[in-house]
Design an enzyme around this catalytic site. Structure first.
Site, short mmCIF file in Angstrom:
data_model
loop_
_atom_site.label_atom_id
_atom_site.label_comp_id
_atom_site.label_asym_id
_atom_site.label_seq_id
_atom_site.Cartn_x
_atom_site.Cartn_y
_atom_site.Cartn_z
CG ASP A 33 20.28 -1.72 -7.97
OD1 ASP A 33 19.07 -1.66 -8.52
OD2 ASP A 33 20.67 -2.65 -7.43
CE LYS A 82 10.03 -5.89 -5.66
NZ LYS A 82 10.06 -6.69 -4.90
#
Length: 241
Positions: free
Chosen positions: A145, A149
């Protein structure tokens, strides 16, 4: 979801280890009947619970084969392809995604493979508590992952602390192979890995490795990234002999 001792546990380590920021989010998608059947039938034979209670006997688990740890395997198709292509290597594949665990077991059995084991739980606990220093021939971290952000960057798995832990579990000459299709994360991976005192870049130029280095198969996540126009980067770092 499963009777005790039959399928993977919901939280094998429980609260026996420190709480920390995790690099993964449990995905609770539906387990198909075929995946559930594979888990019920094969988990006791090929499953490993990441409870952190004791060191694994990798030699017994894989019949003496050198072992590669794969962290995060999705639905397991690429894992099975790699295991079939190199039967002289044992693959310990760890993830928290129950449908993927069942699918990997199902595919491995269908392919007649005996060199795959499926671990359920947190890869950091597995590395730190259950794998001895110098025990692994390799570690693979394919398409983790990216946590794009900025406020979530602390959740990325490839951090200095992880790299040093991973390096300590590699035998001399062992290879840490990472791949990502998120360019900013690739640059950060290269920075972190290059700064490690325990690893050296296997690429003489000191940069990224060739695409799909080491015969890495095309993964489902990679196809999705390529379809979006992402650039895939491989990184190969070795523990010095």
């Amino acid at each position: 979801m499963f009777p005790s001792g039959v399928g993977p546990a919901a939280d094998p380590a429980g609260d026996r280890h420190e709480r920390r920021i995790r690099s993964f989010q449990p995905r609770r998608s539906r387990v198909t009947p075929a995946q559930r059947e594979a888990l019920l039938r094969l988990w006791r034979r090929w499953g490993v619970e990441v409870d952190g209670d004791a060191r694994l006997d990798l030699a017994a688990l894989f019949g003496g084969l050198p072992v590669v740890l794969e962290i995060g395997f999705g639905m397991g198709e690429a894992t099975v392809e790699m295991a079939a292509a190199d039967p002289g290597i044992g693959i310990l594949a760890v993830d928290v995604h129950t449908p993927g665990q069942g699918n990997l077991l199902r595919l491995a059995e269908r392919a007649g493979l005996t060199n795959v084991r499926v671990a359920n739980g947190d890869a950091i606990i597995l590395l730190r508590e259950m794998i001895a220093p110098g025990a692994l021939a390799g570690i693979r971290v394919f398409f983790p992952d990216p946590w794009p952000k900025k406020r979530h960057h602390k959740r990325r798995i490839v951090q200095p602390e992880f790299v040093e832990l991973a390096a300590s579990r590699l035998r001399p000459g062992g290879l840490l192979h990472c791949a990502t299709d998120w360019e900013p994360y690739a640059e950060r991976m290269l920075e972190v890995l290059s700064a490690s005192p325990s690893l050296v870049n296997a690429v003489s130029s000191g940069g990224f490795a060739p695409d799909r280095a080491g015969g890495r198969p095309l993964t489902r996540f990679e196809r999705q990234g390529l379809a979006k126009g992402h650039v895939v980067r491989d990184l190969l770092f070795r523990r010095p002999d």
